[in-house]
Motif scaffolding. Structure first.
Motif, short mmCIF file in Angstrom:
data_model
loop_
_atom_site.label_atom_id
_atom_site.label_comp_id
_atom_site.label_asym_id
_atom_site.label_seq_id
_atom_site.Cartn_x
_atom_site.Cartn_y
_atom_site.Cartn_z
N PRO A 182 39.15 -17.48 -38.52
CA PRO A 182 40.25 -16.83 -37.81
C PRO A 182 41.62 -17.44 -38.13
N GLU A 183 41.66 -18.72 -38.39
CA GLU A 183 42.94 -19.36 -38.70
C GLU A 183 43.47 -19.00 -40.08
N ASP A 184 42.68 -18.28 -40.87
CA ASP A 184 43.17 -17.77 -42.15
C ASP A 184 43.95 -16.47 -41.98
N THR A 185 43.95 -15.93 -40.78
CA THR A 185 44.67 -14.69 -40.52
C THR A 185 46.16 -14.87 -40.79
N ALA A 186 46.70 -14.01 -41.65
CA ALA A 186 48.10 -14.11 -42.05
C ALA A 186 48.42 -12.97 -43.00
N VAL A 187 49.70 -12.82 -43.29
CA VAL A 187 50.11 -11.99 -44.42
C VAL A 187 50.13 -12.90 -45.65
N TYR A 188 49.46 -12.45 -46.69
CA TYR A 188 49.37 -13.22 -47.92
C TYR A 188 50.29 -12.62 -48.99
N TYR A 189 51.02 -13.50 -49.63
CA TYR A 189 51.98 -13.10 -50.64
C TYR A 189 51.66 -13.77 -51.97
N GLN A 194 54.16 -25.90 -54.79
CA GLN A 194 53.90 -25.23 -53.52
C GLN A 194 55.20 -24.95 -52.76
N HIS A 195 56.33 -25.25 -53.37
CA HIS A 195 57.61 -25.06 -52.70
C HIS A 195 58.10 -23.64 -52.93
N SER A 196 58.18 -22.87 -51.86
CA SER A 196 58.49 -21.45 -51.98
C SER A 196 59.86 -21.19 -52.58
N TYR A 197 60.81 -22.11 -52.37
CA TYR A 197 62.17 -21.86 -52.86
C TYR A 197 62.26 -21.93 -54.38
N LEU A 198 61.22 -22.42 -55.01
CA LEU A 198 61.22 -22.52 -56.47
C LEU A 198 60.65 -21.27 -57.14
N TYR A 199 60.23 -20.31 -56.36
CA TYR A 199 59.68 -19.08 -56.92
C TYR A 199 60.76 -18.02 -57.07
N ASP A 200 60.60 -17.21 -58.10
CA ASP A 200 61.66 -16.26 -58.47
C ASP A 200 61.55 -14.91 -57.78
N ASP A 201 60.36 -14.39 -57.70
CA ASP A 201 60.17 -13.06 -57.10
C ASP A 201 58.86 -13.04 -56.33
N TRP A 202 58.81 -12.12 -55.36
CA TRP A 202 57.68 -12.04 -54.44
C TRP A 202 57.17 -10.62 -54.34
N GLY A 203 55.88 -10.53 -54.01
CA GLY A 203 55.32 -9.24 -53.65
C GLY A 203 55.62 -8.93 -52.20
N GLN A 204 55.13 -7.77 -51.77
CA GLN A 204 55.43 -7.31 -50.41
C GLN A 204 54.45 -7.88 -49.38
N GLY A 205 53.36 -8.45 -49.83
CA GLY A 205 52.38 -9.05 -48.93
C GLY A 205 51.24 -8.11 -48.59
N THR A 206 50.12 -8.71 -48.24
CA THR A 206 48.96 -7.95 -47.78
C THR A 206 48.36 -8.67 -46.57
N GLN A 207 48.02 -7.90 -45.56
CA GLN A 207 47.54 -8.48 -44.30
C GLN A 207 46.06 -8.85 -44.42
N VAL A 208 45.75 -10.06 -44.01
CA VAL A 208 44.35 -10.51 -43.89
C VAL A 208 44.12 -10.88 -42.43
N THR A 209 43.13 -10.23 -41.83
CA THR A 209 42.79 -10.49 -40.45
C THR A 209 41.33 -10.89 -40.37
N VAL A 210 41.08 -12.06 -39.80
CA VAL A 210 39.71 -12.55 -39.66
C VAL A 210 39.39 -12.57 -38.17
N SER A 211 38.50 -11.70 -37.78
CA SER A 211 38.20 -11.56 -36.36
C SER A 211 36.84 -10.90 -36.19
N SER A 212 36.18 -11.27 -35.11
CA SER A 212 34.91 -10.63 -34.78
C SER A 212 35.13 -9.47 -33.81
#
Length: 124
Positions: free
Chosen positions: A88-95, A106-124
């Motif tokens: 459940p703690e993996d639930t997030a929008v993944y980019y 792992q520093h986000s400010y060093l990245y040039d462009d991003w996708g729009q994200g995809t939702q991951v929901t872990v739940s019973s």
């Protein structure tokens, strides 16, 4: 024009698996990295993993080591994040994001462009 598109998110039960895809185009250089980040509600974006031609796949979070696996197929302009044993703690929008770098970061400010994200929901 650089474009990144994530797909493969969804709702999954704890212990299940998902495979996220990041398709990309328009990179002006051949030496680059693909990073995966996530952002849960009310939390800051965090670096999860990164893949480069020189280093292969790297996981930055101790919580995902042994569960998340990366791959990248430069000839097909696609990268994958295989997520197993989801919690459940993996639930997030993944980019996914790219940077014109040889070595991962792992520093986000060093990245040039991003996708729009995809939702991951872990739940019973």
């Amino acid at each position: 024009q650089v474009q990144l598109v994530e797909s493969g998110g969804g709702l999954v039960q704890p212990g299940g698996s998902l495979k996220l895809s990041c398709t990309y185009s328009g990179f002006p250089v051949d030496d680059y990295i693909i990073g995966w980040f996530r952002q849960a509600p009310g939390k800051e974006r965090e670096g999860v993993s990164c893949v480069s031609a020189s280093e292969g796949g790297l996981n930055y979070l101790d919580s995902v080591k042994g569960r998340f696996f990366l791959s990248r197929y430069s000839a097909r302009n696609i990268a994958f994040l295989q997520m197993n044993g989801l919690k459940p703690e993996d639930t997030a929008v993944y980019y996914c994001a790219w940077a014109r770098r040889t070595f991962c970061t792992q520093h986000s400010y060093l990245y040039d462009d991003w996708g729009q994200g995809t939702q991951v929901t872990v739940s019973s």
